[in-house]
Design an enzyme around this catalytic site. Structure first.
Site, mmCIF file in Angstrom:
data_model
loop_
_atom_site.group_PDB
_atom_site.id
_atom_site.type_symbol
_atom_site.label_atom_id
_atom_site.label_comp_id
_atom_site.label_asym_id
_atom_site.label_seq_id
_atom_site.Cartn_x
_atom_site.Cartn_y
_atom_site.Cartn_z
ATOM 1 N N HIS A 220 19.218 17.659 -0.166
ATOM 2 C CA HIS A 220 18.093 17.948 -0.619
ATOM 3 C C HIS A 220 17.819 19.343 -1.365
ATOM 4 O O HIS A 220 18.213 20.117 -0.971
ATOM 5 C CB HIS A 220 17.092 17.839 0.716
ATOM 6 C CG HIS A 220 15.550 18.258 0.692
ATOM 7 N ND1 HIS A 220 14.927 17.217 -0.066
ATOM 8 C CD2 HIS A 220 14.829 19.049 1.245
ATOM 9 C CE1 HIS A 220 13.636 17.846 -0.157
ATOM 10 N NE2 HIS A 220 13.626 18.805 0.701
ATOM 11 N N SER A 221 16.790 19.156 -2.261
ATOM 12 C CA SER A 221 16.455 20.255 -2.980
ATOM 13 C C SER A 221 17.410 21.034 -3.549
ATOM 14 O O SER A 221 18.284 20.867 -4.258
ATOM 15 C CB SER A 221 15.300 20.867 -1.963
ATOM 16 O OG SER A 221 14.698 21.851 -2.757
#
Length: 320
Positions: A220-221
């Site tokens: 994620h991210s």
């Protein structure tokens, strides 16, 4: 050598766009108390929602309230203290609810001087290994978004649904802890000065010695930046064994390392948009295929893309 990704400019951009001020933590965090969430007056109910504790010791219907004072600093400090307690609670759930165990980083670290990752039983003997990598900021192992854990529920904000699903499929599971890089006094932990260094150490020390013929990564991210670093630093083993990479609103484009054709072949990025889940999103030739995560908020993308991520992983594994 790992590229210098923690420039002041990069950190400023990432923290402004992807880490709300209530979720942002300095590189050299101040010491936190060791109070539990219960000692701070909260408890998780049966639905995994954080609620205030009633006089009978049971959860009420009253959710977390950020504004406990007219002084913003006091509110922020209370939030950070609660966030620290939530981190400890999620560690506990990883060990008790999904039966993961800790491995030290570095491997020979003295107690309390290094950090750790979490792994499932016999993770190193499984044919498929799923590696989970969170983003930047206050989150630690097992978390996608601390704000969601506090304000919504455990399933929305943690990696536990991913872990349970992976275990059901008989995958080995490894949960990285790439933000836990500094002691409370601000000194750097050995082998983990940056998120990228942590991940590369873990790959070299633990992942490289597993039996897995297929490795899948969910990141994620800023975990996208970490994955790009892994692909570059561990190129031969990475391209031999990684069969699928699922990004959830990844910011890999902040990396100074160019994307390889291999990365573009095995990866897909579920991005924050208002379009329905899995809607194709315009993607530049040099980038990783983008599809909609079905939600406009960055921090929600890992939760909303959950089923699609596992469908993609299974499709990629059947190609091998």
């Amino acid at each position: 050598m790992l590229s210098k990704l923690r420039s002041n400019k990069l950190w400023a951009v990432l923290s402004k766009r992807y880490s709300p001020k209530k979720d942002l933590e300095n590189f050299k965090p101040k010491a936190m108390s060791n109070k539990t969430i219960q000692e701070l007056g909260y408890i998780f109910n049966d639905n995994g929602q954080l609620r205030k504790i009633g006089e009978d010791g049971q959860p009420t219907e009253e959710p977390f309230q950020f504004n406990i004072s007219d002084v913003h600093r006091e509110c922020q400090d209370h939030y950070e203290e609660l966030g620290h307690a939530v981190t400890k609670h999620i560690y506990h759930l990883l060990e008790t609810e999904v039966n993961l165990t800790r491995l030290p980083v570095p491997k020979d670290a003295e107690p309390n001087l290094g950090t750790f990752i979490f792994v499932s039983e016999d993770y190193d003997k499984k044919d498929v290994l799923m590696v989970l990598i969170h983003g930047l900021g206050a989150v630690r192992a097992g978390q996608w978004a601390r704000s969601l854990i506090i304000n919504e529920c455990i399933d929305m904000g943690t990696q536990i649904p991913y872990i349970k699903k992976a275990l059901e499929k008989d995958y080995g599971v490894m949960v990285l802890n790439t933000n836990d890089n500094y002691q409370e006094d601000g000194t750097k932990k050995p082998s983990t000065g940056t998120n990228e260094e942590h991940a590369c150490y873990v790959w070299d020390t633990y992942i490289s010695n597993t039996n897995a013929s297929s490795i899948v990564i969910v990141a994620h991210s800023y975990g996208g930046v970490v994955t790009v670093a892994l692909a570059n630093e561990m190129k031969e083993d990475f391209e031999k064994r990684v069969k699928a990479i699922a990004f959830t609103d990844s910011v890999h484009y902040f990396s100074e390392i160019p994307l390889t054709d291999f990365m573009k072949k095995v990866a897909k990025n579920w991005v924050a948009t208002t379009s329905p889940l899995d809607t194709p999103i315009k993607t530049a030739d040099y980038d990783i295929t983008r599809v909609s995560a079905g939600h406009p908020k960055h921090e929600m993308t890992s939760y909303t893309s959950f089923e699609s991520v596992f469908k993609f992983v299974e499709e990629m594994l059947t190609k091998t």
